[in-house]
Design an enzyme around this catalytic site. Structure first.
Site, PDB file in Angstrom:
ATOM      1  N   HIS A 202       0.816  -1.212   0.000  1.00 44.90           N
ATOM      2  CA  HIS A 202       0.000   0.000   0.000  1.00 44.90           C
ATOM      3  C   HIS A 202       0.850   1.262   0.000  1.00 44.90           C
ATOM      4  O   HIS A 202       0.478   2.262  -0.612  1.00 44.90           O
ATOM      5  CB  HIS A 202      -1.003  -0.011   1.145  1.00 44.90           C
ATOM      6  CG  HIS A 202      -2.342  -0.438   0.671  1.00 44.90           C
ATOM      7  ND1 HIS A 202      -3.029   0.292  -0.268  1.00 44.90           N
ATOM      8  CD2 HIS A 202      -3.086  -1.521   0.941  1.00 44.90           C
ATOM      9  CE1 HIS A 202      -4.159  -0.324  -0.536  1.00 44.90           C
ATOM     10  NE2 HIS A 202      -4.218  -1.436   0.187  1.00 44.90           N
ATOM     11  N   ARG A 309     -11.084   2.010  -5.646  1.00 47.39           N
ATOM     12  CA  ARG A 309     -10.894   1.138  -4.484  1.00 47.39           C
ATOM     13  C   ARG A 309     -11.713   1.710  -3.328  1.00 47.39           C
ATOM     14  O   ARG A 309     -11.224   2.536  -2.556  1.00 47.39           O
ATOM     15  CB  ARG A 309      -9.410   1.068  -4.112  1.00 47.39           C
ATOM     16  CG  ARG A 309      -8.549   0.448  -5.208  1.00 47.39           C
ATOM     17  CD  ARG A 309      -7.098   0.324  -4.762  1.00 47.39           C
ATOM     18  NE  ARG A 309      -6.356  -0.597  -5.616  1.00 47.39           N
ATOM     19  CZ  ARG A 309      -5.452  -0.214  -6.525  1.00 47.39           C
ATOM     20  NH1 ARG A 309      -5.160   1.054  -6.678  1.00 47.39           N
ATOM     21  NH2 ARG A 309      -4.830  -1.119  -7.256  1.00 47.39           N
ATOM     22  N   ARG A 346     -15.158  -0.921  -7.129  1.00 45.86           N
ATOM     23  CA  ARG A 346     -14.913  -2.238  -6.541  1.00 45.86           C
ATOM     24  C   ARG A 346     -15.490  -2.246  -5.134  1.00 45.86           C
ATOM     25  O   ARG A 346     -15.207  -1.349  -4.337  1.00 45.86           O
ATOM     26  CB  ARG A 346     -13.419  -2.544  -6.498  1.00 45.86           C
ATOM     27  CG  ARG A 346     -13.140  -3.948  -5.973  1.00 45.86           C
ATOM     28  CD  ARG A 346     -11.674  -4.280  -5.988  1.00 45.86           C
ATOM     29  NE  ARG A 346     -10.950  -3.498  -4.992  1.00 45.86           N
ATOM     30  CZ  ARG A 346      -9.625  -3.506  -4.873  1.00 45.86           C
ATOM     31  NH1 ARG A 346      -8.896  -4.210  -5.713  1.00 45.86           N
ATOM     32  NH2 ARG A 346      -9.040  -2.793  -3.949  1.00 45.86           N
ATOM     33  N   GLU A 444      -8.816 -12.693  -9.986  1.00 44.99           N
ATOM     34  CA  GLU A 444      -7.550 -12.582  -9.282  1.00 44.99           C
ATOM     35  C   GLU A 444      -7.201 -13.858  -8.520  1.00 44.99           C
ATOM     36  O   GLU A 444      -6.094 -14.010  -8.028  1.00 44.99           O
ATOM     37  CB  GLU A 444      -7.548 -11.367  -8.345  1.00 44.99           C
ATOM     38  CG  GLU A 444      -8.785 -11.242  -7.494  1.00 44.99           C
ATOM     39  CD  GLU A 444      -8.881  -9.892  -6.789  1.00 44.99           C
ATOM     40  OE1 GLU A 444      -7.954  -9.088  -6.886  1.00 44.99           O
ATOM     41  OE2 GLU A 444      -9.912  -9.663  -6.145  1.00 44.99           O
ATOM     42  N   ASN A 467      -2.456  -7.386  -9.443  1.00 47.28           N
ATOM     43  CA  ASN A 467      -1.717  -7.433  -8.165  1.00 47.28           C
ATOM     44  C   ASN A 467      -1.996  -8.721  -7.407  1.00 47.28           C
ATOM     45  O   ASN A 467      -1.086  -9.441  -7.011  1.00 47.28           O
ATOM     46  CB  ASN A 467      -2.102  -6.256  -7.263  1.00 47.28           C
ATOM     47  CG  ASN A 467      -1.669  -4.935  -7.834  1.00 47.28           C
ATOM     48  OD1 ASN A 467      -1.107  -4.891  -8.920  1.00 47.28           O
ATOM     49  ND2 ASN A 467      -1.933  -3.865  -7.109  1.00 47.28           N
ATOM     50  N   ASP A 468      -3.286  -8.991  -7.191  1.00 46.97           N
ATOM     51  CA  ASP A 468      -3.634 -10.182  -6.441  1.00 46.97           C
ATOM     52  C   ASP A 468      -3.489 -11.446  -7.280  1.00 46.97           C
ATOM     53  O   ASP A 468      -3.120 -12.496  -6.762  1.00 46.97           O
ATOM     54  CB  ASP A 468      -5.055 -10.058  -5.865  1.00 46.97           C
ATOM     55  CG  ASP A 468      -5.041  -9.262  -4.562  1.00 46.97           C
ATOM     56  OD1 ASP A 468      -3.941  -9.050  -4.025  1.00 46.97           O
ATOM     57  OD2 ASP A 468      -6.116  -8.856  -4.091  1.00 46.97           O
ATOM     58  N   ARG A 478       3.183 -10.028  -1.590  1.00 49.97           N
ATOM     59  CA  ARG A 478       3.814  -8.900  -2.268  1.00 49.97           C
ATOM     60  C   ARG A 478       4.430  -7.886  -1.312  1.00 49.97           C
ATOM     61  O   ARG A 478       5.243  -7.067  -1.713  1.00 49.97           O
ATOM     62  CB  ARG A 478       2.789  -8.215  -3.164  1.00 49.97           C
ATOM     63  CG  ARG A 478       1.585  -7.732  -2.387  1.00 49.97           C
ATOM     64  CD  ARG A 478       0.409  -7.512  -3.315  1.00 49.97           C
ATOM     65  NE  ARG A 478      -0.463  -6.504  -2.728  1.00 49.97           N
ATOM     66  CZ  ARG A 478      -1.699  -6.289  -3.122  1.00 49.97           C
ATOM     67  NH1 ARG A 478      -2.212  -6.983  -4.098  1.00 49.97           N
ATOM     68  NH2 ARG A 478      -2.426  -5.369  -2.555  1.00 49.97           N
TER      69      ARG A 478
END
Lengths: 597, 96
Positions: A202, A309, A346, A444, A467-468, A478
């Site tokens: 993050h 997000r 999302r 994902e 990413n996921d 990650r």
């Protein structure tokens, strides 16, 4: 902890991960953290020291009053047997020597109250650890306990105000928590440098979102940098220079100005569409976390929002949740700002490495636990409220809803049923809303990727969350720097999975989008276009560069290149192939790119 | 100035609960209170729990209570009594 112990060598260079591009030149502001609460190490003036001493005394008094209250509430519950622990804590807060030592620390070292408490507590706890008696040695835990109480009290008060800084700062910390970013005055922050964190942590995502240079995974920067030290961050190279000498600073100032010029140049051309040399049109949308970013969409030429997000609405708020109207206002803003292009929202992706919800237990393995859609289906009221707000806001534009971490078709069906129920409720109550709300499934989880043909039949669109997807496909956390090198976006398995998804979506005639950090890197974005992806969603600030990359390539040629890449055995081979061939295909773009680095 | 030397006899010595009692009591008096561990010579302010704990006076160690001030006699007597009564905690050989 003792900042006077740090070495003072000039020009010491540290290598980390290039988390967010750009160059920052300024002075260090160090954040410390215990128990997930971060506070500043600040040097203060004699005048400010008096204010800090006042804050310290107030904190002692308030912590004492609060503890007394706790003790009287617990009376009986603990039984007289254990009350003495609280009594000992109360006496510690009354201990004149402790208060005096902390005051002396502020006065003599000219530091803020938080740091003084931290230093004194560390010294004391250190003294206790030398005691032979194991029972008394344990008292160091009591000292840590009251230190935490004091720090919490101090931070609940007027925090050391960032706006009193006479210069802008570079934040140096072990890690940057999303909640901390919410508390920082970003106008005074030039960049971030952290010990931990991968490229998709993050800290890195936020730095990119707000367009600040950042280097993460530096391991020991907090040990080497003291507040006030001069520092240079080169976010594109993943390098930090501590205590640079003047000639080095001059070099970097030139580099910084050049870098800025290029960015401005790139954004000026933002009205041109992202079309390849052979005429393939690529849609570039924005990933958005903070409301402030909405205003930058036009500047960077984003075609709507591909990923909002929504859990960032909860930043610094939990356990309190924003109610329906507050959410409606935000979603309406997204709808109005994006017009025809629309915005994909999302559903709260809570849990995992992000935020956790009060009332739910902490899990041993949150990445594989109750999060995202799993949490939405369990805490249905939260989900319903969010869906209601989105449906209402949808009458002001073109919104889409995306479900994260879907692993079975049942979850999609359950979510659909709930959304339909909410639509009926809204219709019955006569509330203004628009039921035409496309529903997307985020791909994902590897299981969802393998079952994508089934999802394509029942969802309105598919959205690949790289990413996921990479994290779950390669089983790499990650944010764990010990394995960060295994987080490989160009791993052949990742390329094969995306290629499979493109074929499935084409066959089912389902729209396919891709969001995630991969889309923000020019080379990786070109690879994605080569694999057949036509809609990318990325950090707004990365759009101009990626647009230029796309405008410099021939889609049919990169498609052939990627067809070769998916047959390779290792990430290294893929990178070698792309590194060799892409600069040949788009010499001008890559020449410009390398001069940036 | 008053001085009383006494042996710590309770099982856990001057641990948190015992120290808390002693410090609370010491705080009731105007006089300054100093504790000294006889074996190490280490001293502590009797009104500071952190100092008293740091003495780490275990069972069997001897401490000297030194009081000085307007109520030094009463203070010395009261504190001595607390130590001698094993901080009022041993019923008969309890954990605390």
């Amino acid at each position: 902890m003792d900042s006077s112990n740090t070495s003072h060598s000039r020009n010491s260079k540290l290598k980390g991960l290039a988390a967010s591009p750009g160059i920052a030149i300024g002075r260090v502001l160090r954040l410390d953290e215990r128990g997930r609460r971060q506070f500043y190490y600040m040097e203060v003036s004699a005048q400010q020291a008096r204010t800090e001493i006042k804050r310290l005394r107030e904190a002692f008094a308030e912590a004492h009053a609060r503890l007394k209250e706790i003790r009287s509430n617990l009376k009986g519950e603990l039984g007289g047997q254990h009350e003495y622990i609280l009594d000992a804590h109360l006496l510690m807060l009354e201990d004149k020597h402790l208060i005096a030592e902390a005051e002396r620390e502020i006065r003599s070292r000219r530091i803020n109250a938080e740091w003084a408490v931290r230093n004194v507590a560390d010294r004391l706890a250190g003294a206790y650890r030398h005691i032979k008696d194991p029972y008394l040695r344990e008292r160091s835990a009591d000292i840590e306990d009251i230190a935490t109480r004091l720090l919490t009290t101090l931070s609940g008060h007027t925090r050391f105000n960032m706006s009193t800084l006479d210069q802008d700062v570079v934040i140096v910390a072990e890690t940057i928590w999303p909640s901390t970013v919410g508390e920082l005055d970003l106008n005074h922050v030039l960049g971030f440098a952290t010990d931990t964190g991968g490229l998709t942590s993050h800290s890195a995502i936020i730095a990119r979102a707000v367009g600040l240079p950042a280097v993460v995974g530096l391991h020991e920067i907090t040990k080497n940098a003291g507040t006030g030290d001069a520092i240079i961050i080169d976010g594109a190279a993943g390098e930090v220079v501590l205590r640079p000498t003047k000639p080095i600073i001059r070099t970097y100032i030139e580099k910084r100005d050049l870098d800025r010029e290029r960015r401005v140049e790139a954004s000026v051309r933002s009205s041109e569409p992202a079309t390849t040399l052979d005429g393939v049109r690529i849609t570039l949308r924005a990933n958005v976390e903070l409301p402030a970013e909405i205003e930058s969409l036009a500047l960077f030429g984003a075609e709507g929002i591909g990923l909002y997000r929504s859990e960032f609405l909860l930043l610094n708020r939990l356990p309190e949740l924003p109610d329906e109207d507050e959410q409606y206002q935000v979603y309406r803003k997204l709808a109005e700002a994006t017009g025809e292009h629309g915005a994909s929202i999302r559903v709260f992706d809570l849990g995992g490495d992000k935020l956790s919800l009060d009332g739910f237990e902490e899990e041993k393995n949150p990445a594989l636990g109750l999060r995202a859609i799993r949490l939405s289906l369990k805490a249905q009221e939260i989900f319903r409220t969010q869906v209601k707000a989105i449906l209402r806001a949808n009458s002001h534009g073109k919104l889409r809803i995306v479900l994260a971490l879907i692993s079975t078709l049942d979850e999609l069906r359950d979510a659909k049923r709930i959304i339909e129920e909410v639509k009926r409720e809204l219709a019955e109550s006569g509330a203004v809303h628009d039921p035409e709300l496309p529903l997307g499934v985020m791909i994902e989880v590897p299981a969802a990727a393998l079952m994508a043909d089934m999802f394509a039949r029942e969802a309105d669109f598919l959205s690949i969350g790289t990413n996921d997807l990479i994290q779950y496909l390669l089983a790499v956390d990650r944010a764990n720097e010990n394995v960060a090198h295994l987080y490989q976006p160009l791993h052949p398995a990742v390329l094969r999975t995306i290629s499979h998804l493109v074929r499935v979506a084409e066959k089912a005639k389902a729209p396919l989008e891709l969001c995630g950090e991969m889309a923000g890197s020019p080379i990786q974005a070109i690879a994605l276009v080569g694999l057949g992806v036509r809609t990318l969603s990325l950090a707004p600030a990365s759009i101009p560069l990626v647009r230029n990359a796309i405008r410099s390539i021939d889609q049919s040629r990169v498609r052939a290149l990627l067809a070769e890449a998916v047959k390779l055995a290792t990430t290294g081979e893929v990178e070698a192939l792309l590194g060799r061939q892409l600069p040949r295909q788009a010499p001008q773009f890559f020449a410009a790119l390398s001069s940036l680095g | 100035m008053q001085e009383r030397t006494v042996k710590i006899t309770n099982r856990l010595g001057l641990h948190a609960r015992a120290a808390a009692r002693l410090v609370r009591q010491a705080g009731q008096f105007k006089s300054a209170v100093e504790l000294k561990r006889e074996d190490t010579g280490q001293t502590a302010d009797g009104k500071s729990i952190l100092g008293v704990l740091l003495l780490a006076a275990a069972q069997g160690s001897r401490i000297t209570i030194r009081t000085e001030g307007p109520d030094e006699e009463r203070a010395a007597a009261a504190l001595l009594q607390i130590v001698e009564e094993k901080f009022g905690e041993e019923a008969p050989d309890g954990l605390f």
